[in-house]
Design a protein around this motif. Structure first.
Motif, PDB file in Angstrom:
ATOM      1  N   ASP A 282       0.829  -1.206   0.000  1.00  0.00           N
ATOM      2  CA  ASP A 282       0.000   0.000   0.000  1.00  0.00           C
ATOM      3  C   ASP A 282       0.868   1.262   0.000  1.00  0.00           C
ATOM      4  O   ASP A 282       0.520   2.272  -0.612  1.00  0.00           O
ATOM      5  CB  ASP A 282      -0.937  -0.005   1.213  1.00  0.00           C
ATOM      6  N   ARG A 283       2.009   1.199   0.671  1.00  0.00           N
ATOM      7  CA  ARG A 283       2.915   2.349   0.692  1.00  0.00           C
ATOM      8  C   ARG A 283       3.602   2.521  -0.668  1.00  0.00           C
ATOM      9  O   ARG A 283       3.886   3.653  -1.080  1.00  0.00           O
ATOM     10  CB  ARG A 283       3.961   2.185   1.796  1.00  0.00           C
ATOM     11  N   ARG A 285       2.203   1.922  -3.566  1.00  0.00           N
ATOM     12  CA  ARG A 285       1.202   2.589  -4.421  1.00  0.00           C
ATOM     13  C   ARG A 285       1.074   4.065  -4.055  1.00  0.00           C
ATOM     14  O   ARG A 285       0.962   4.925  -4.937  1.00  0.00           O
ATOM     15  CB  ARG A 285      -0.151   1.897  -4.269  1.00  0.00           C
ATOM     16  N   ARG A 286       1.106   4.372  -2.764  1.00  0.00           N
ATOM     17  CA  ARG A 286       0.963   5.761  -2.328  1.00  0.00           C
ATOM     18  C   ARG A 286       2.140   6.604  -2.806  1.00  0.00           C
ATOM     19  O   ARG A 286       1.969   7.754  -3.252  1.00  0.00           O
ATOM     20  CB  ARG A 286       0.851   5.814  -0.798  1.00  0.00           C
ATOM     21  N   ARG A 412      -0.793  -2.076  -8.344  1.00  0.00           N
ATOM     22  CA  ARG A 412      -1.986  -2.569  -7.645  1.00  0.00           C
ATOM     23  C   ARG A 412      -1.667  -3.751  -6.742  1.00  0.00           C
ATOM     24  O   ARG A 412      -2.426  -4.080  -5.843  1.00  0.00           O
ATOM     25  CB  ARG A 412      -3.056  -2.991  -8.659  1.00  0.00           C
TER      26      ARG A 412
END
Length: 413
Positions: A282-283, A285-286, A412
């Motif tokens: 998730d980091r 992607r951020r 993703r």
């Protein structure tokens, strides 16, 4: 740190242009294009070093990181020696292929005879800087290029004007700055962080295979840019020395104006690599989304600044006639290319650090060939040098948007 080097390179060309001979400015432009091949190789290797060392550190394997760093430096020095050995005797032939002729070619060849061997030190310095970034020490990584830039800023006017060495004084200062690069990088990576272990015979080839798995595509990716620019230089050289001088000026303006994007794409790789090593998708992607957003906002701001400040840029170089017209056109319209090149750079960092280095190679070579040759050729045929610049923007848009979209899809998870 990067911006400091780019500012000094810009000042160096301003000093040379102030000598009042367009041949000298054009010669530095041609010489820079040849140098670009060697420096692109070293920067590609540095990208790989940052990726593999940061992954090892992120996974808590410090001994492996030290071993990989040592093997990387050995590989970098070997490749740089081989590159210099190939380019040095062929420099006049390569310059002629770029469109350099007569006295301009002779000056550029002499300039390269002085500066090309210093690429060995440049490779060492950039590799050590990458090791420092992988360790999260952005400050000391910055010192590598910053101190080299400071040395150049102090010595350039002394050697160019004070010692009356002209363009050759600028070449000598480049060599001195490369010594500073290597010394400062070694102090930070080897002495402070102790992250450079000696290559070990029993693990050298396995370590090199890990590095080359990323370095091979990264180097091929980086070499694509000078290939595309060399073709553009060849096209622009058909419009005379004024056009080549303008192209050299633009080459110095761009890194200063967009150095933030160069630094961003170089520094964000280890951040993604460490988070990938820790399994924090998730980091990853951020980080990617934040980088694309920053790129758009930054380029828009710089475009406004260059549009308004174009006459000042022309005045700094003392450009006149056709050279001034081309530089002003770039400041007004050509800057748009960086919306797309910025996206491509960020996508490259994602591809190299998320396990898809071949995609980086594919998109960059696509831009350097299909995105450059037909677009620049047709644009220059229809609209002269300005049309060639428009062609470069159109080709970059095609591949920059495609690369950014692909990177977002990969992120993703």
């Amino acid at each position: 740190g990067l911006v400091a080097v780019f500012v000094v390179d810009l000042l160096s060309l301003i000093y040379v242009s102030r000598l009042g001979d367009p041949k000298l400015t054009a010669a530095v432009g041609f010489g820079t294009q040849v140098q670009f091949f060697a420096t692109s190789l070293h920067i590609g290797l540095a990208i790989a070093i940052g990726a593999v060392v940061s992954r090892a550190l992120g996974a808590g394997k410090r001994d492996r990181a030290r071993r990989l760093a040592g093997a990387s430096l050995w590989l970098g020095v070997t490749l740089s020696v081989a590159t210099v050995a190939i380019l040095l005797p062929l420099r006049a032939t390569i310059l002629a292929a770029f469109g350099a002729q007569g006295e301009t070619r002779d000056i550029a060849a002499a300039f390269l005879a002085i500066t090309l061997p210093a690429n060995i030190l440049f490779s060492l310095g950039m590799s050590l800087s990458a090791i420092l970034r992988a360790a999260g020490d952005a400050r000391r990584s910055m010192y590598v290029t910053l101190f080299g830039g400071v040395a150049t800023a102090i010595l350039d006017p002394i050697f160019i004007f004070g010692l009356d060495l002209g363009v050759y004084g600028a070449a000598i200062v480049i060599v001195i700055s490369r010594f500073v690069f290597a010394a400062v990088g070694w102090w930070g990576a080897a002495r402070v962080h102790q992250l450079v272990g000696p290559p070990q015979r029993d693990s050298l080839w396995p370590d090199l295979s890990v590095i080359l798995a990323v370095a091979g595509p990264a180097i091929l990716t980086n070499i694509a840019t000078p290939v595309g620019q060399s073709y553009a230089m060849r096209v622009f050289s058909g419009f005379g020395e004024q056009a080549v001088a303008a192209f050299a000026m633009i080459d110095r303006i761009v890194p200063v104006a967009f150095g933030v994007l160069f630094a961003l794409s170089g520094s964000v790789g280890p951040i993604m690599g460490q988070n990938l090593g820790a399994g924090l998708y998730d980091r990853v992607r951020r980080v990617l989304l934040d980088c694309f957003t920053l790129t758009i906002v930054y380029v828009a701001a710089i475009w406004v600044a260059l549009w308004l400040g174009g006459p000042l840029v022309v005045a700094l170089f003392g450009a006149k006639g056709e050279a001034a017209r081309i530089v002003l056109f770039f400041c007004g319209w050509g800057v748009a290319i960086w919306f797309f090149l910025g996206g491509l750079f960020i996508a490259d960092a994602a591809f190299n650090n998320l396990g898809y280095p071949l995609l980086s190679t594919l998109f960059n070579w696509g831009r350097a060939t299909l995105g450059t040759i037909p677009f620049v050729t047709w644009g220059a045929h229809v609209g002269g040098p300005e049309g060639g610049l428009v062609g470069m923007v159109a080709g970059a848009a095609l591949f920059g948007i495609s690369a950014a979209a692909t990177a977002l899809w990969i992120a993703r998870g």
